[in-house]
Design a protein around this motif. Structure first.
Motif, short mmCIF file in Angstrom:
data_model
loop_
_atom_site.label_atom_id
_atom_site.label_comp_id
_atom_site.label_asym_id
_atom_site.label_seq_id
_atom_site.Cartn_x
_atom_site.Cartn_y
_atom_site.Cartn_z
N UNK A 132 0.83 -1.21 0.00
CA UNK A 132 0.00 0.00 0.00
C UNK A 132 0.86 1.25 0.00
N UNK A 133 0.30 2.30 -0.58
CA UNK A 133 0.89 3.63 -0.56
C UNK A 133 -0.22 4.62 -0.26
N UNK A 134 0.11 5.90 -0.30
CA UNK A 134 -0.94 6.87 -0.03
C UNK A 134 -0.77 8.15 -0.83
N UNK A 135 -1.91 8.79 -1.02
CA UNK A 135 -1.97 10.12 -1.60
C UNK A 135 -2.74 10.97 -0.58
N UNK A 136 -2.11 12.04 -0.11
CA UNK A 136 -2.74 12.93 0.85
C UNK A 136 -3.03 14.25 0.17
N UNK A 137 -4.27 14.73 0.32
CA UNK A 137 -4.64 16.04 -0.21
C UNK A 137 -4.89 16.97 0.96
N UNK A 138 -4.15 18.08 0.98
CA UNK A 138 -4.27 19.11 2.02
C UNK A 138 -5.08 20.25 1.42
N UNK A 139 -6.16 20.66 2.10
CA UNK A 139 -7.06 21.69 1.58
C UNK A 139 -7.11 22.88 2.53
N UNK A 140 -6.96 24.09 1.97
CA UNK A 140 -7.06 25.34 2.73
C UNK A 140 -8.38 26.00 2.37
N UNK A 141 -9.27 26.10 3.33
CA UNK A 141 -10.62 26.61 3.08
C UNK A 141 -10.74 28.13 3.17
N UNK A 142 -9.64 28.83 3.34
CA UNK A 142 -9.65 30.28 3.59
C UNK A 142 -10.43 31.10 2.58
N UNK A 143 -10.38 30.72 1.32
CA UNK A 143 -10.98 31.54 0.26
C UNK A 143 -12.33 31.03 -0.23
N UNK A 144 -13.00 30.21 0.56
CA UNK A 144 -14.23 29.59 0.09
C UNK A 144 -15.38 29.77 1.08
N UNK A 145 -16.59 29.72 0.54
CA UNK A 145 -17.82 29.75 1.33
C UNK A 145 -18.76 28.71 0.73
N UNK A 146 -19.53 28.07 1.58
CA UNK A 146 -20.54 27.12 1.09
C UNK A 146 -19.93 25.82 0.61
N UNK A 147 -20.67 25.15 -0.26
CA UNK A 147 -20.25 23.85 -0.76
C UNK A 147 -19.13 23.99 -1.79
N UNK A 148 -18.10 23.16 -1.65
CA UNK A 148 -17.01 23.12 -2.61
C UNK A 148 -16.78 21.67 -3.04
N UNK A 149 -16.38 21.52 -4.28
CA UNK A 149 -16.00 20.23 -4.85
C UNK A 149 -14.62 20.44 -5.47
N UNK A 150 -13.63 19.69 -5.03
CA UNK A 150 -12.27 19.82 -5.53
C UNK A 150 -11.77 18.46 -5.99
N UNK A 151 -10.72 18.50 -6.82
CA UNK A 151 -10.18 17.25 -7.34
C UNK A 151 -8.68 17.35 -7.56
N UNK A 152 -8.07 16.19 -7.74
CA UNK A 152 -6.65 16.09 -8.08
C UNK A 152 -6.49 14.87 -8.98
N UNK A 153 -5.62 14.99 -9.97
CA UNK A 153 -5.33 13.89 -10.90
C UNK A 153 -4.05 13.20 -10.46
#
Length: 173
Positions: A132-153
């Motif tokens: 097993x390995x891992x992919x970690x996504x770190x998200x900074x919510x500072x510039x957002x309001x409400x519902x967000x949907x984000x992605x990474x390839x």
């Protein structure tokens, strides 16, 4: 002035002739790839060996280099995660677990988030079959309001790359 315009015109014509090749074939062992370089937006980058030509697409900044590793298969613990409600300004992260289910080592060459609010971290060394390995996504919510949907390839030596990881969150004041 006429001399300058003439030089510019000849340069443009010369570039046009160089980039108008319909097809450029590169052969490596038994694999043949074709690169269409009919557009000035798709120049070919040449390495030190003049027989090796690598096509560069107009959106090269978003494309990851192709892996030269043999393909393997991958299983994800999940491809989508919901952070739920988080307070604006919070920095959160989620770890996506990847398992190499194939017979060749799994090599993650790059993880490209869709925006700058998400920073990836991933297993850099080859992941051996069954491991097993891992992919970690770190998200900074500072510039957002409400519902967000984000992605990474995730670019790896799997047949259907890139693999899209997504997350959602509801940013509250």
């Amino acid at each position: 002035m006429k001399k300058t315009l003439s030089i510019i015109a000849l340069s443009v014509i010369g570039l046009g002739l160089v980039s108008c090749k319909k097809e450029n074939k590169e052969t490596t062992g038994t694999e043949t790839t074709a690169a269409d370089s009919t557009s000035m937006n798709a120049p070919a980058a040449v390495s030190g060996d003049s027989s090796a030509v690598t096509p560069v697409s107009a959106d090269a900044a978003t494309a990851a280099p192709a892996s030269n590793q043999p393909f393997t298969t991958i299983a994800l613990s999940e491809s989508n995660f919901d952070f739920g409600n988080i307070k604006k300004g919070n920095k959160v992260e989620h770890v996506y677990e990847v398992t190499n289910t194939g017979t060749n080592p799994l090599v993650i060459s790059e993880v490209k988030p869709a925006c700058g609010c998400t920073v990836p971290d991933f297993t850099k060394e080859p992941i051996m079959p069954g491991k097993k390995g891992k992919v970690t996504l770190h998200f900074d919510s500072s510039n957002f309001d409400g519902n967000v949907n984000k992605s990474a390839d995730v670019f790896a030596n799997v047949e259907k790359a890139p693999i899209k990881l997504t997350f959602t969150a509801n940013i509250q004041p």
